[in-house]
Design a protein around this motif. Structure first.
Motif, mmCIF file in Angstrom:
data_model
loop_
_atom_site.group_PDB
_atom_site.id
_atom_site.type_symbol
_atom_site.label_atom_id
_atom_site.label_comp_id
_atom_site.label_asym_id
_atom_site.label_seq_id
_atom_site.Cartn_x
_atom_site.Cartn_y
_atom_site.Cartn_z
ATOM 1 N N VAL A 1 -6.380 5.380 -8.197
ATOM 2 C CA VAL A 1 -5.168 5.886 -8.838
ATOM 3 C C VAL A 1 -5.213 5.505 -10.312
ATOM 4 O O VAL A 1 -5.590 4.374 -10.656
ATOM 5 C CB VAL A 1 -3.910 5.281 -8.169
ATOM 6 C CG1 VAL A 1 -2.648 5.713 -8.886
ATOM 7 C CG2 VAL A 1 -3.849 5.659 -6.697
ATOM 8 N N LYS B 1 -11.678 -1.037 0.687
ATOM 9 C CA LYS B 1 -10.808 -2.094 1.218
ATOM 10 C C LYS B 1 -11.219 -2.394 2.651
ATOM 11 O O LYS B 1 -11.208 -1.502 3.500
ATOM 12 C CB LYS B 1 -9.347 -1.630 1.189
ATOM 13 C CG LYS B 1 -8.868 -1.296 -0.214
ATOM 14 C CD LYS B 1 -7.417 -0.878 -0.262
ATOM 15 C CE LYS B 1 -6.990 -0.729 -1.711
ATOM 16 N NZ LYS B 1 -5.569 -0.394 -1.862
ATOM 17 N N GLU C 1 2.356 -1.119 -11.796
ATOM 18 C CA GLU C 1 2.359 -1.612 -10.415
ATOM 19 C C GLU C 1 3.760 -2.130 -10.114
ATOM 20 O O GLU C 1 4.287 -2.994 -10.827
ATOM 21 C CB GLU C 1 1.311 -2.717 -10.222
ATOM 22 C CG GLU C 1 -0.109 -2.178 -10.399
ATOM 23 C CD GLU C 1 -1.176 -3.020 -9.697
ATOM 24 O OE1 GLU C 1 -0.901 -3.607 -8.627
ATOM 25 O OE2 GLU C 1 -2.301 -3.062 -10.227
ATOM 26 N N GLU D 1 -10.765 4.558 -0.713
ATOM 27 C CA GLU D 1 -9.519 5.151 -1.179
ATOM 28 C C GLU D 1 -9.689 5.699 -2.588
ATOM 29 O O GLU D 1 -10.357 5.081 -3.417
ATOM 30 C CB GLU D 1 -8.475 4.021 -1.164
ATOM 31 C CG GLU D 1 -7.082 4.421 -1.437
ATOM 32 C CD GLU D 1 -6.152 3.211 -1.312
ATOM 33 O OE1 GLU D 1 -5.691 2.936 -0.195
ATOM 34 O OE2 GLU D 1 -5.915 2.542 -2.324
ATOM 35 N N ASN D 2 -9.046 6.832 -2.849
ATOM 36 C CA ASN D 2 -9.077 7.390 -4.212
ATOM 37 C C ASN D 2 -8.539 6.391 -5.214
ATOM 38 O O ASN D 2 -7.555 5.693 -4.933
ATOM 39 C CB ASN D 2 -8.181 8.630 -4.288
ATOM 40 C CG ASN D 2 -8.922 9.892 -3.899
ATOM 41 O OD1 ASN D 2 -10.145 9.871 -3.708
ATOM 42 N ND2 ASN D 2 -8.185 10.976 -3.774
ATOM 43 N N GLY E 1 -6.386 -10.088 -2.937
ATOM 44 C CA GLY E 1 -7.409 -9.486 -3.789
ATOM 45 C C GLY E 1 -8.815 -9.586 -3.223
ATOM 46 O O GLY E 1 -9.708 -8.860 -3.655
ATOM 47 N N ASN F 1 0.625 1.417 -2.181
ATOM 48 C CA ASN F 1 -0.653 0.711 -2.109
ATOM 49 C C ASN F 1 -0.776 0.065 -0.737
ATOM 50 O O ASN F 1 -1.638 0.402 0.058
ATOM 51 C CB ASN F 1 -0.739 -0.322 -3.237
ATOM 52 C CG ASN F 1 -1.953 -1.229 -3.111
ATOM 53 O OD1 ASN F 1 -2.946 -0.860 -2.491
ATOM 54 N ND2 ASN F 1 -1.873 -2.427 -3.666
ATOM 55 N N GLU F 2 0.120 -0.849 -0.454
ATOM 56 C CA GLU F 2 0.114 -1.489 0.869
ATOM 57 C C GLU F 2 1.469 -2.130 1.103
ATOM 58 O O GLU F 2 2.264 -2.282 0.179
ATOM 59 C CB GLU F 2 -0.990 -2.543 0.955
ATOM 60 C CG GLU F 2 -0.838 -3.635 -0.083
ATOM 61 C CD GLU F 2 -1.848 -4.768 0.085
ATOM 62 O OE1 GLU F 2 -2.671 -4.720 1.010
ATOM 63 O OE2 GLU F 2 -1.785 -5.710 -0.711
HETATM 64 P P1 ADP Z 1 -4.517 -7.477 -2.183
HETATM 65 O O1 ADP Z 1 -3.331 -7.263 -1.353
HETATM 66 O O2 ADP Z 1 -5.591 -8.190 -1.474
HETATM 67 O O3 ADP Z 1 -4.183 -8.045 -3.532
HETATM 68 P P2 ADP Z 1 -4.581 -4.723 -3.046
HETATM 69 O O4 ADP Z 1 -4.789 -3.654 -2.068
HETATM 70 O O5 ADP Z 1 -3.190 -4.929 -3.533
HETATM 71 O O6 ADP Z 1 -5.196 -6.063 -2.461
HETATM 72 O O7 ADP Z 1 -5.518 -4.462 -4.296
HETATM 73 C C1 ADP Z 1 -5.618 -5.357 -5.377
HETATM 74 C C2 ADP Z 1 -5.527 -4.611 -6.687
HETATM 75 O O8 ADP Z 1 -6.556 -3.621 -6.785
HETATM 76 C C3 ADP Z 1 -4.230 -3.840 -6.860
HETATM 77 O O9 ADP Z 1 -3.194 -4.657 -7.322
HETATM 78 C C4 ADP Z 1 -4.649 -2.786 -7.872
HETATM 79 O O10 ADP Z 1 -4.603 -3.294 -9.186
HETATM 80 C C5 ADP Z 1 -6.082 -2.484 -7.482
HETATM 81 N N1 ADP Z 1 -6.110 -1.299 -6.588
HETATM 82 C C6 ADP Z 1 -6.034 -1.297 -5.235
HETATM 83 N N2 ADP Z 1 -6.085 -0.042 -4.743
HETATM 84 C C7 ADP Z 1 -6.192 0.782 -5.799
HETATM 85 C C8 ADP Z 1 -6.293 2.207 -5.957
HETATM 86 N N3 ADP Z 1 -6.302 3.053 -4.917
HETATM 87 N N4 ADP Z 1 -6.378 2.689 -7.223
HETATM 88 C C9 ADP Z 1 -6.393 1.865 -8.286
HETATM 89 N N5 ADP Z 1 -6.317 0.530 -8.212
HETATM 90 C C10 ADP Z 1 -6.210 -0.017 -6.986
#
Ligand code: ADP
Length: 369
Positions: A169, A135, A174, A166-167, A143, A253-254
Motif C-alpha cells: 500500500v 507476512k 498509519e 500482500e500488495n 514487526g 492492515n491487521e
Molecule cells: P506487526 O503487527 O508485526 O507490527 P504489521 O503487519 O503491522 O506487523 O506490519 C508492520 C509494518 O509493515 C506496518 O506498520 C507497515 O508500516 C508495514 N506494512 C505492513 N503491511 C503493509 C502493506 N501491505 N503495505 C505497505 N506497508 C505495509
C-alpha cells in the motif's frame, strides 16, 4: 468475580491497575514469574499455549480473557463448552491468530484489506506482482514475521514458510481505531489515533490522538469498525490497524483481539481509557464514553540498542517535572534492545504543541542498563 487473564504482560498489568477500583479478583497465567503482572495478581506460572494448562487455569474462573492472542484457543473452546465465559470468544481468536484466516475473514465480510495471495511454502506458483509484503501465517509479532519484497534480488530472502503475500500500500498515514462490544451487543469506538514518525530522530513513532483525517476518511473507518464488529460476532475489545493510502482509501492492515499499544494515550487523553472499556466488556457492563480531552500522545520507552541487563531510566526525573506528562512503567526489571519497558503520555492544546513536547521528551529519556 474471578477474572482469569492469559498473559501477564504490560497490557494485563494496566488492565488490572485500572480495574482494581472495582471489586474483582484477578488471576494471571504466564510462563515468566517476573512478568509485569506477577506481583499484582493471583499468579500462576504456566504456558498459555498448552491445552491442559489453560483448561486447568480456566476451570474455576467466572470469565477468562486474553492480553495476548497467541494462546491455546482449543482450550478456550473447551472452556466455552464447559460453560465458562470466554472474552473474546475462541472462534475470533482462532481467526485472528492465523494471518491467512484473518485475511480471508476480511475478504468474506467485505472489509477492505490489501489484496493478497496465499503461499503454502513453495515459491513456484506466486503470481503477485512486485513489490509485495510477505507476512508469516503464524509466529509474527511486533514487526517480526513481516518483510518487504521489493526487487527480484529480494526474492532470495523470501521465507519458505506458509504466509500471506500482500500488495504494497502506498501509505499516507498509519491509523488505528479501538472498538469495543459487550455481550449485550452495545458497541463503542475510540477516536482514531495516528502513528507519526519523529521527523528529526526518525527512530521511533509516536501515537497521537485525534488523528488528522477528513470526515470522509472517518466515515470509511466507521464503516470498517461496524462491519468488523458485526462479522466478528463476539464481545471484546479490538484494535484495528489501518492504512490510509495516498488516494484517500482506508485499508485494514491487521486486527488485535485485545488491548493495544495504540490505545495507551487514552489513559489520560480520553474520558475513559481502553483499560476501563475492556473491564466493561469483560463484565458486560454499559460501555464507557471515549471522547478525547484535547490532544494526547504517547511515546514508548523502548530498550536502547546494545544495552541489556538491569534497567535504568535516564532522564526520567526531568520528564516528571513537565506539566501534563504521565509516566507508565511496566514493572520489568531487565532491559534488552527493542523491549517495551514503559511509555509516556502527554497532553497538549494543539497538534503542534503535542509534537514539540513529544520530541522534547524523546530527547530527555533513555532506557539503558
Ligand atoms: P506487526 O503487527 O508485526 O507490527 P504489521 O503487519 O503491522 O506487523 O506490519 C508492520 C509494518 O509493515 C506496518 O506498520 C507497515 O508500516 C508495514 N506494512 C505492513 N503491511 C503493509 C502493506 N501491505 N503495505 C505497505 N506497508 C505495509
Amino acid at each position: 468475580m474471578k477474572i482469569g487473564i492469559l498473559g501477564g504482560g504490560q497490557l494485563g498489568r494496566m488492565f488490572i491497575q485500572e480495574a482494581l477500583k472495582y471489586d474483582d479478583e484477578f488471576y494471571v497465567l504466564d510462563p515468566n514469574p517476573e512478568c509485569s503482572c506477577a506481583h499484582i495478581s493471583h499468579f500462576t506460572r504456566g504456558d498459555f499455549n498448552d491445552y491442559d494448562t489453560v483448561l486447568e487455569f480456566g476451570r474455576d474462573k467466572d470469565v477468562v480473557t486474553i492480553e495476548i492472542e497467541h494462546v491455546n484457543a482449543d482450550a478456550l473452546e473447551e472452556l466455552e463448552h464447559q460453560g465458562i465465559k470466554v472474552v473474546p470468544n475462541s472462534k475470533i481468536i482462532k481467526t485472528i491468530q492465523q494471518k491467512i484466516l484473518q485475511k480471508q475473514f476480511y475478504e468474506e465480510n467485505g472489509i477492505p484489506s490489501p489484496e493478497f495471495e496465499i503461499m503454502d511454502g513453495s515459491e513456484e506458483e506466486i503470481k503477485i506482482q512486485l513489490p509485495f509484503v510477505q507476512k508469516l501465517n503464524t509466529g509474527g509479532y511486533d514487526g517480526k514475521g513481516v518483510q518487504l519484497i521489493r526487487t527480484t534480488q529480494d526474492w532470495r530472502n523470501l521465507w519458505t514458510q506458509e504466509s500471506v503475500l500482500e500488495n504494497l500500500v502506498d501509505i499516507d498515514k498509519e491509523l488505528s481505531v479501538i472498538v469495543a462490544r459487550n455481550e449485550n451487543g452495545e458497541t463503542k469506538a475510540f477516536p482514531v489515533t495516528e502513528m507519526v514518525a519523529d521527523p528529526k530522530l526518525n527512530l521511533l513513532d509516536f501515537n497521537i490522538c485525534p488523528a488528522d483525517i477528513s470526515s470522509e476518511t472517518q466515515d470509511q473507518i466507521d464503516l470498517i469498525a461496524s462491519q468488523f464488529i458485526r462479522s466478528a460476532d463476539s464481545p471484546g475489545l479490538f484494535a484495528i490497524e489501518l492504512f490510509l493510502d495516498k488516494n484517500g482509501k482506508v485499508w485494514v492492515n491487521e486486527t488485535a483481539p485485545r488491548l493495544h499499544n495504540s490505545g495507551h494515550q487514552s489513559q489520560e487523553g480520553n474520558a475513559n481509557s481502553q483499560f476501563e472499556q475492556f473491564y466493561r466488556v469483560v463484565k458486560n457492563l454499559p460501555l464507557a464514553d471515549t471522547d478525547n480531552f484535547g490532544f494526547s500522545g504517547m511515546l514508548n520507552l523502548v530498550g536502547e540498542e546494545s544495552y541489556s541487563g538491569k534497567v535504568k531510566y535516564e532522564g526520567l526525573k526531568d520528564v516528571l517535572k513537565l506539566p501534563k506528562t504521565y509516566v507508565h512503567l511496566y514493572g520489568k526489571t531487565e532491559t534488552k534492545p527493542g523491549r517495551k519497558m514503559g511509555h509516556i503520555n502527554v497532553m497538549a492544546d494543539s497538534r503542534e504543541e503535542l509534537m514539540k513536547k513529544l520530541i522534547h521528551i524523546k530527547s530527555l529519556v533513555r532506557v539503558i542498563a
